[in-house]
Design a protein around this motif. Structure first.
Motif, PDB file in Angstrom:
ATOM      1  N   ASP A  57       0.857  -1.174   0.000  1.00  0.00           N
ATOM      2  CA  ASP A  57       0.000   0.000   0.000  1.00  0.00           C
ATOM      3  C   ASP A  57       0.897   1.228   0.000  1.00  0.00           C
ATOM      4  OD1 ASP A  57      -2.461  -1.137  -0.089  1.00  0.00           O
ATOM      5  OD2 ASP A  57      -2.666  -1.306   2.089  1.00  0.00           O
ATOM      6  N   ILE A  58       0.542   2.209  -0.807  1.00  0.00           N
ATOM      7  CA  ILE A  58       1.329   3.438  -0.894  1.00  0.00           C
ATOM      8  C   ILE A  58       0.413   4.602  -0.530  1.00  0.00           C
ATOM      9  CG2 ILE A  58       2.742   4.924  -2.371  1.00  0.00           C
ATOM     10  CD1 ILE A  58       3.933   2.157  -2.442  1.00  0.00           C
ATOM     11  N   ARG A  59       0.797   5.333   0.497  1.00  0.00           N
ATOM     12  CA  ARG A  59       0.018   6.516   0.873  1.00  0.00           C
ATOM     13  C   ARG A  59       0.874   7.759   0.659  1.00  0.00           C
ATOM     14  NH1 ARG A  59      -2.369   7.768   6.945  1.00  0.00           N
ATOM     15  NH2 ARG A  59      -3.238   9.821   6.454  1.00  0.00           N
ATOM     16  N   VAL A  60       0.328   8.725  -0.044  1.00  0.00           N
ATOM     17  CA  VAL A  60       1.090   9.938  -0.363  1.00  0.00           C
ATOM     18  C   VAL A  60       0.358  11.158   0.187  1.00  0.00           C
ATOM     19  CG1 VAL A  60       2.129  11.316  -2.203  1.00  0.00           C
ATOM     20  CG2 VAL A  60       1.926   8.833  -2.466  1.00  0.00           C
ATOM     21  N   ILE A  61       1.092  11.964   0.946  1.00  0.00           N
ATOM     22  CA  ILE A  61       0.505  13.149   1.579  1.00  0.00           C
ATOM     23  C   ILE A  61       1.308  14.383   1.174  1.00  0.00           C
ATOM     24  CG2 ILE A  61      -0.142  14.224   3.793  1.00  0.00           C
ATOM     25  CD1 ILE A  61       0.174  11.295   4.995  1.00  0.00           C
ATOM     26  N   GLN A  62       0.601  15.425   0.774  1.00  0.00           N
ATOM     27  CA  GLN A  62       1.299  16.669   0.427  1.00  0.00           C
ATOM     28  C   GLN A  62       1.574  17.482   1.688  1.00  0.00           C
ATOM     29  OE1 GLN A  62      -0.824  19.990  -0.834  1.00  0.00           O
ATOM     30  NE2 GLN A  62       0.860  20.967  -1.924  1.00  0.00           N
ATOM     31  N   ALA A  63       2.817  17.905   1.877  1.00  0.00           N
ATOM     32  CA  ALA A  63       3.132  18.878   2.932  1.00  0.00           C
ATOM     33  C   ALA A  63       2.871  20.264   2.347  1.00  0.00           C
ATOM     34  CB  ALA A  63       4.593  18.748   3.339  1.00  0.00           C
ATOM     35  N   VAL A  64       2.816  21.277   3.174  1.00  0.00           N
ATOM     36  CA  VAL A  64       2.695  22.644   2.647  1.00  0.00           C
ATOM     37  C   VAL A  64       3.855  22.834   1.672  1.00  0.00           C
ATOM     38  CG1 VAL A  64       2.704  25.099   3.211  1.00  0.00           C
ATOM     39  CG2 VAL A  64       1.618  23.475   4.765  1.00  0.00           C
ATOM     40  N   THR A  65       3.549  23.325   0.493  1.00  0.00           N
ATOM     41  CA  THR A  65       4.522  23.322  -0.593  1.00  0.00           C
ATOM     42  C   THR A  65       4.931  24.745  -0.951  1.00  0.00           C
ATOM     43  OG1 THR A  65       3.736  21.214  -1.425  1.00  0.00           O
ATOM     44  CG2 THR A  65       4.835  22.641  -3.021  1.00  0.00           C
ATOM     45  N   GLY A  66       6.233  24.968  -0.925  1.00  0.00           N
ATOM     46  CA  GLY A  66       6.773  26.317  -1.101  1.00  0.00           C
ATOM     47  C   GLY A  66       7.087  26.677  -2.536  1.00  0.00           C
ATOM     48  N   GLY A  67       6.064  26.649  -3.379  1.00  0.00           N
ATOM     49  CA  GLY A  67       6.238  27.005  -4.783  1.00  0.00           C
ATOM     50  C   GLY A  67       6.556  25.790  -5.614  1.00  0.00           C
ATOM     51  N   ALA A  68       6.150  25.810  -6.888  1.00  0.00           N
ATOM     52  CA  ALA A  68       6.353  24.630  -7.734  1.00  0.00           C
ATOM     53  C   ALA A  68       6.504  25.032  -9.205  1.00  0.00           C
ATOM     54  CB  ALA A  68       5.201  23.655  -7.564  1.00  0.00           C
ATOM     55  N   PHE A  69       5.485  25.655  -9.780  1.00  0.00           N
ATOM     56  CA  PHE A  69       5.506  26.171 -11.159  1.00  0.00           C
ATOM     57  C   PHE A  69       5.725  25.075 -12.198  1.00  0.00           C
ATOM     58  CE2 PHE A  69       7.660  29.182  -8.226  1.00  0.00           C
ATOM     59  CZ  PHE A  69       6.594  30.051  -8.053  1.00  0.00           C
ATOM     60  N   GLY A  70       5.381  23.843 -11.872  1.00  0.00           N
ATOM     61  CA  GLY A  70       5.634  22.705 -12.769  1.00  0.00           C
ATOM     62  C   GLY A  70       6.847  21.910 -12.331  1.00  0.00           C
ATOM     63  N   GLY A  71       7.706  22.523 -11.544  1.00  0.00           N
ATOM     64  CA  GLY A  71       8.945  21.870 -11.112  1.00  0.00           C
ATOM     65  C   GLY A  71       8.728  20.782 -10.083  1.00  0.00           C
ATOM     66  N   LYS A  72       7.510  20.694  -9.531  1.00  0.00           N
ATOM     67  CA  LYS A  72       7.213  19.618  -8.592  1.00  0.00           C
ATOM     68  C   LYS A  72       6.083  18.755  -9.150  1.00  0.00           C
ATOM     69  CE  LYS A  72       9.171  22.333  -4.823  1.00  0.00           C
ATOM     70  NZ  LYS A  72       8.915  23.223  -3.678  1.00  0.00           N
ATOM     71  N   GLU A  73       6.042  18.669 -10.504  1.00  0.00           N
ATOM     72  CA  GLU A  73       5.047  17.808 -11.145  1.00  0.00           C
ATOM     73  C   GLU A  73       5.546  16.375 -11.231  1.00  0.00           C
ATOM     74  OE1 GLU A  73       3.258  19.142 -14.782  1.00  0.00           O
ATOM     75  OE2 GLU A  73       2.513  17.160 -15.296  1.00  0.00           O
ATOM     76  N   ASP A  74       6.671  16.143 -11.891  1.00  0.00           N
ATOM     77  CA  ASP A  74       7.128  14.753 -12.043  1.00  0.00           C
ATOM     78  C   ASP A  74       8.331  14.404 -11.174  1.00  0.00           C
ATOM     79  OD1 ASP A  74       8.680  16.404 -13.757  1.00  0.00           O
ATOM     80  OD2 ASP A  74       9.313  14.684 -14.927  1.00  0.00           O
ATOM     81  N   TYR A  75       9.185  15.393 -10.853  1.00  0.00           N
ATOM     82  CA  TYR A  75      10.395  15.051 -10.101  1.00  0.00           C
ATOM     83  C   TYR A  75      10.126  14.473  -8.707  1.00  0.00           C
ATOM     84  CZ  TYR A  75      15.299  14.634  -9.328  1.00  0.00           C
ATOM     85  OH  TYR A  75      16.528  14.085  -9.113  1.00  0.00           O
ATOM     86  N   PRO A  76       9.097  14.935  -7.996  1.00  0.00           N
ATOM     87  CA  PRO A  76       8.828  14.350  -6.671  1.00  0.00           C
ATOM     88  C   PRO A  76       8.634  12.824  -6.695  1.00  0.00           C
ATOM     89  CG  PRO A  76       7.677  16.409  -6.851  1.00  0.00           C
ATOM     90  CD  PRO A  76       8.247  16.120  -8.230  1.00  0.00           C
ATOM     91  N   SER A  77       8.227  12.269  -7.822  1.00  0.00           N
ATOM     92  CA  SER A  77       8.097  10.808  -7.902  1.00  0.00           C
ATOM     93  C   SER A  77       9.468  10.153  -7.748  1.00  0.00           C
ATOM     94  CB  SER A  77       7.479  10.387  -9.239  1.00  0.00           C
ATOM     95  OG  SER A  77       6.196  10.956  -9.374  1.00  0.00           O
ATOM     96  N   MET A  78      10.484  10.758  -8.341  1.00  0.00           N
ATOM     97  CA  MET A  78      11.864  10.277  -8.218  1.00  0.00           C
ATOM     98  C   MET A  78      12.313  10.367  -6.749  1.00  0.00           C
ATOM     99  SD  MET A  78      14.917   9.566  -9.730  1.00  0.00           S
ATOM    100  CE  MET A  78      15.135  10.206 -11.395  1.00  0.00           C
ATOM    101  N   LEU A  79      12.127  11.536  -6.185  1.00  0.00           N
ATOM    102  CA  LEU A  79      12.585  11.780  -4.818  1.00  0.00           C
ATOM    103  C   LEU A  79      11.840  10.874  -3.821  1.00  0.00           C
ATOM    104  CD1 LEU A  79      14.393  13.460  -3.069  1.00  0.00           C
ATOM    105  CD2 LEU A  79      12.815  15.363  -3.281  1.00  0.00           C
ATOM    106  N   ALA A  80      10.557  10.688  -4.032  1.00  0.00           N
ATOM    107  CA  ALA A  80       9.758   9.823  -3.146  1.00  0.00           C
ATOM    108  C   ALA A  80      10.256   8.383  -3.250  1.00  0.00           C
ATOM    109  CB  ALA A  80       8.286   9.904  -3.518  1.00  0.00           C
ATOM    110  N   GLY A  81      10.589   7.967  -4.465  1.00  0.00           N
ATOM    111  CA  GLY A  81      11.126   6.614  -4.661  1.00  0.00           C
ATOM    112  C   GLY A  81      12.428   6.437  -3.901  1.00  0.00           C
ATOM    113  N   HIS A  82      13.274   7.446  -3.952  1.00  0.00           N
ATOM    114  CA  HIS A  82      14.559   7.382  -3.244  1.00  0.00           C
ATOM    115  C   HIS A  82      14.351   7.316  -1.727  1.00  0.00           C
ATOM    116  CE1 HIS A  82      16.840   9.382  -6.842  1.00  0.00           C
ATOM    117  NE2 HIS A  82      16.561   8.118  -7.055  1.00  0.00           N
ATOM    118  N   ALA A  83      13.526   8.217  -1.209  1.00  0.00           N
ATOM    119  CA  ALA A  83      13.305   8.265   0.246  1.00  0.00           C
ATOM    120  C   ALA A  83      12.678   6.950   0.722  1.00  0.00           C
ATOM    121  CB  ALA A  83      12.417   9.451   0.597  1.00  0.00           C
ATOM    122  N   ALA A  84      11.723   6.431  -0.055  1.00  0.00           N
ATOM    123  CA  ALA A  84      11.045   5.191   0.343  1.00  0.00           C
ATOM    124  C   ALA A  84      12.004   4.003   0.295  1.00  0.00           C
ATOM    125  CB  ALA A  84       9.836   4.955  -0.558  1.00  0.00           C
ATOM    126  N   LEU A  85      12.884   4.006  -0.697  1.00  0.00           N
ATOM    127  CA  LEU A  85      13.842   2.898  -0.812  1.00  0.00           C
ATOM    128  C   LEU A  85      14.784   2.885   0.399  1.00  0.00           C
ATOM    129  CD1 LEU A  85      14.791   0.561  -2.632  1.00  0.00           C
ATOM    130  CD2 LEU A  85      16.391   2.155  -3.710  1.00  0.00           C
TER     131      LEU A  85
END
Lengths: 743, 161
Positions: free
Chosen positions: A223-251
């Motif tokens: 089971d994968i649960r994903v929660i958004q923290a308060v986000t300090g700006g994105a402009f598209g830059g946090k559209e796909d890259y967070p999937s990479m970072l989440a994969g790293h942190a979870a691993l």
């Protein structure tokens, strides 16, 4: 301007403002995770090649550290977006500098950085592909047989015949560079594994369900649960890259069995994460004697970077906006996104449209220069109106505001008079040259073509026990104000005071999949779904009680009566308006349900000694359909405008062997308080019948016009058409020297 | 060396005397966030360019990512947490609320403090002067206009009162 309702059309206090102003809003770095480890990424130092050996320095104390590599990945080694070609950790082949190779976690935040420096990687390096021309020439094959990730072709009428009969033929080439999002909060993510094996990730992101989808393939069966923290700006830059970072942190969390936090510092964030796609766009245009468009032949090339990620859809939007908001009987647009050995480029406000619209608008200056026709008159003659047919065959049926936006901005900025006075001033001696430039653009809000149908977004409203209404959607607040706007739409539909509506945190365990928070789709699409959900709730309550209560007490009472008779959550799914028809295979039809329009003038001066450009005044006239929250709309326009002015003038991402070499705020220069001009913001409200209360999306439109308006203004000031962003003083200097040499 | 490291560093944070024991070169931002739990102070770049970590040091704006904690011994530090009085926001925060001058909010604490130092020192309501004073703080969301409006409004209200 329409009359404000109980909530809609009012600039109410933002629902997230109080916590942010007190400094108590919890961003990912503010989250306390007792016993957590800090994770860092070991990255490639070469652009292209294979990994020969990875060694841990035997002299370094590794005892407290946890190291994870490709072999630790339980499922697929990929970050799935459109395709799954990008690995989570490079397994052997290196495709770009800063590519993640290995992960290190440590309980000490400083020690972990030191540890990562004691990982020694050796490579067999190959000659990298660094430009789109090298890619098209197949210097190395990075993708398929031709290095092309995706291509599109739009054809309308008969381009060849139209050129044969043209009075004027004008050609031009335009280039735009990488642009860094420069959100002030760098990317960050935390992950842990629950006792039952479920993975939980919390972090800075735009799209919780994208992260979940990517993680399901990396960690199958969990089971994968994903929660958004308060986000300090994105402009598209946090559209796909967070999937990479989440994969790293979870691993790392999975391997260490401890919570893991990964927080990028500024330099790593800038050098590793996505950027706006650089572009090369060529125009060949046929015009009648008086300047009417006869044919547009446009060639678009985007630099996709090393992996496909979002490039096909960025290219699609770029392709569909390439003609500008003009009607032309014969059109050919050919576009390609190609592979290079640099970090993948991704989503950035405007998503391909700012690049192609820059070319389209700057090209009017070229046309004006070569034909002697006036750029304003050329636009008046060719702009789209109700009933106009776009290149894909789309007939514009409603809310077409190109002419209105243009005329209003021309009047408000005294464009014609200013142009005349500047011309006089430029002929006299002085310290500066002055110029005023104009641009007119459109932008289709919502996903392109069949995108919204495929997303099938869902959102819900719930009547809660405490007598409040909860808005349930995966739409994320990243500063744009979506939480406030969605609460306003819900409150208005129910006839309630805004204080009775609360917006749930985007958490995949609590909210339905509303799709990503991108593409100027939130207000128009999700707001529309919520409006329908709220109407359903209202209907149900009225059916039971005869009327809809407007007090907490009344709502509590209604909740009690309804609870025994079924669920109190009313969910709706996106339904395509029947008149919007798109043929993906033929790439024809209604690419977007409607368009927003904006006209901008930029008034500037160029120092005659240093060639420094100083912005004097900027005017914008923008059709947003309906301003649900006028102050937030103004915030989007002002913010987008200044971001685009940075792209136009100062933001110079320098890439050396595929790596960004100025990955700091010190040398990647975004506009400051002093650089940004005062902006005259003029909101036009021509309602869209399918938008909630008439609203059209507004987030991205403001990024399209400022850059070409700058180029037009610099042309008036200096006589130089600089079609290659950013317009740095060096470029003006070189242009003037070249001109002097030639004369 | 050992004695040096264990020497207490005392300073006033938001009106209260605080004592810190630990490495003397720890950054002030880390002491505030990690040792004192004051996470309102944000880190945006770690090299003094963005101003997100701005605090007031003896009333003047300073980038807390560039200040070693040993330098604040005996001095007065104010963070964003000091601005509101219980439920009620201070006048500058109220103007920010009214003008929707906080978007993503990550730069807001630093900008509030830089702007508050301007307001308290009797700075002018001229937008150009306000922009100049705030030019060490970066914001990527607002285009700065709503923030300038909020500061100007606060100065004008204060003068009228």
């Amino acid at each position: 301007m329409p009359k404000p309702g109980i909530a809609v059309g009012r600039s109410v206090p933002r629902v997230d403002a109080d916590a942010k102003l007190r400094g108590v809003a919890k961003y990912i770095d503010d989250l306390r995770l007792p016993g957590c480890l800090y994770g860092v990424t070991v990255r490639s130092t070469i652009a292209f090649g294979t990994i020969r050996k990875v060694e841990l320095d035997p002299c370094w104390p590794w005892k407290d550290a946890v190291v994870a590599g490709p072999k630790d990945i339980p499922g697929e080694n990929c970050v799935a977006v459109i395709e799954a070609d990008q690995p989570l950790l490079a397994p052997g082949r290196v495709m770009h500098p800063m590519e993640p190779l290995l992960l290190v976690a440590h309980p000490d935040r400083n020690r972990v950085w030191e540890s990562s420096k004691h990982v020694q990687v050796s490579y067999d390096e190959r000659d990298p592909v660094l430009t789109v021309s090298e890619s098209l020439a197949r210097k190395q094959l990075l993708r398929g047989t031709d290095n092309v990730f995706k291509q599109y072709l739009i054809e309308k009428g008969d381009v060849a015949t139209a050129f044969a009969g043209a009075a004027h033929i004008v050609e031009g080439e335009y280039r735009t560079p990488h642009q860094e999002h420069a959100y002030i909060e760098p990317n960050g993510m935390a992950a842990w594994v629950e006792a039952d094996g479920a993975i939980v990730v919390v972090g800075s992101m735009q799209c919780p369900y994208y992260v979940q989808k990517a993680l399901k393939r990396i960690f199958p069966g969990r089971d994968i649960r994903v929660i958004q923290a308060v986000t300090g700006g994105a402009f598209g830059g946090k559209e796909d890259y967070p999937s990479m970072l989440a994969g790293h942190a979870a691993l790392l969390a999975l391997k260490s069995r401890k919570p893991v936090k990964m927080l990028y510092d500024r330099s790593e964030d800038m050098a590793s994460t996505t950027k706006r796609h650089p572009s090369v766009v060529r125009h060949r245009t046929a015009l009648s004697k008086e300047g009417r468009l006869l044919a547009q032949d446009i060639d678009v090339v985007f630099d996709g970077g090393a992996y496909l990620t979002l490039s096909p859809v960025v290219l699609s939007r770029g392709t569909l906006h390439a003609t500008g908001p003009y009607e032309c009987p014969n059109v050919r647009v050919r576009s390609r996104a190609v592979a290079t050995n640099s970090p993948p480029n991704g989503a950035f406000r405007g998503f391909g449209a700012p690049q192609t619209l820059f070319a389209a608008e700057a090209h009017w200056e070229k046309i004006a220069a070569e034909t002697g026709l006036d750029p304003l008159k050329l636009r008046r003659l060719n702009l789209v109106r109700e009933g106009s047919v776009l290149a894909t065959g789309q007939v514009l049926k409603e809310s077409v505001s190109a002419a209105q936006a243009l005329e209003r901005v021309v009047a408000r900025s005294s464009y014609e008079k200013t142009r005349r006075t500047h011309a006089v001033c430029n002929r006299k001696p002085g310290k500066v040259w002055k110029g005023i430039g104009l641009a007119l653009v459109h932008h289709g809000p919502g996903f392109t073509g069949s995108g919204e149908v495929m997303l099938a977004s869902r959102a819900a409203v719930a009547l809660e026990r405490d007598g409040r209404i909860a808005v349930l959607s995966a739409t994320t607040e990243m500063g744009q104000g979506e939480a406030t706007v969605l609460a306003q739409i819900t409150a208005e539909t129910l006839g309630l005071d805004l204080s009775l509506v609360r917006v749930e945190t985007p958490d995949t365990a609590k909210v339905p999949n509303s799709g990503p928070t991108v593409a100027s789709r939130t207000t128009m699409i999700i707001g529309g779904i919520l409006m329908k959900a709220a109407l359903k709730l209202k209907e149900r309550v009225v059916q039971e009680l005869g009327s809809f209560p407007t007090t907490t007490k009344g709502l509590k009472e209604a909740g009690r009566k309804l609870a025994s008779k079924g669920p109190l959550t009313f969910e709706e799914e996106y339904r395509k308006p029947p008149e919007v028809v798109w043929d993906e295979a033929a790439y024809k039809g209604d690419a977007y349900g409607v368009y927003g329009y904006e006209a901008v003038t930029v008034d500037l001066s160029v120092d005659r000694t240093t060639y420094e450009v100083k912005l004097r005044a900027v005017h914008t006239s923008t059709d947003v359909g309906r301003a649900i929250h006028p102050e937030l709309v103004r915030g989007q326009i002002a913010g987008g405008t200044v971001q685009a002015l940075g792209w136009a003038l100062t933001e110079n991402a320098v890439f050396q062997r595929g790596r960004m070499s100025n990955s700091q705020f010190t040398n990647y220069v975004i506009p400051t308080f002093s650089d940004a001009p005062p902006i005259d913001l003029d909101i036009i409200e021509n309602p869209y019948s399918r938008g909630p209360y008439g609203a059209k999306g507004i987030g991205e439109l403001p990024h399209n016009a400022p850059a070409p308006a700058v180029v037009a203004a610099v042309r008036q000031a200096t006589g130089l058409l600089i079609g290659d962003l950013p317009v740095l003083p060096e470029k003006i200097c070189h242009g003037l020297l070249a001109r002097r040499k030639a004369s | 060396m050992k004695r040096e490291a264990s020497r207490a560093i005392s300073f006033v944070v938001n009106g209260a005397e605080r004592t810190y024991k630990g490495p003397a070169f720890k950054r002030l931002i880390d002491v505030l966030r990690e040792d004192f739990g004051l996470t309102g102070t944000k880190e945006g770049c770690g090299e003094g360019e963005c101003g997100a970590c701005t605090v007031l040091l003896d009333g003047k704006p300073a980038a807390s990512c560039l200040v070693p904690v040993s330098q604040v011994h005996g001095r007065k530090v104010e963070t964003v947490e000091s601005l509101a009085r219980g439920e009620s926001l201070n006048p500058l925060q109220r103007s920010f609320l009214e003008e929707a001058a906080a978007q993503c909010g990550i730069c807001t604490p630093g900008i509030l403090l830089t702007a508050w130092s301007w307001v308290k020192a009797g700075g002018s309501a001229d937008p150009e002067a306000v922009r100049k004073h705030l030019s060490g703080n970066l914001c990527r969301c607002t285009g700065y206009q709503s923030i300038v409006d909020a500061v100007v409004k606060t100065v004008k209200k204060r003068r009228a009162a």
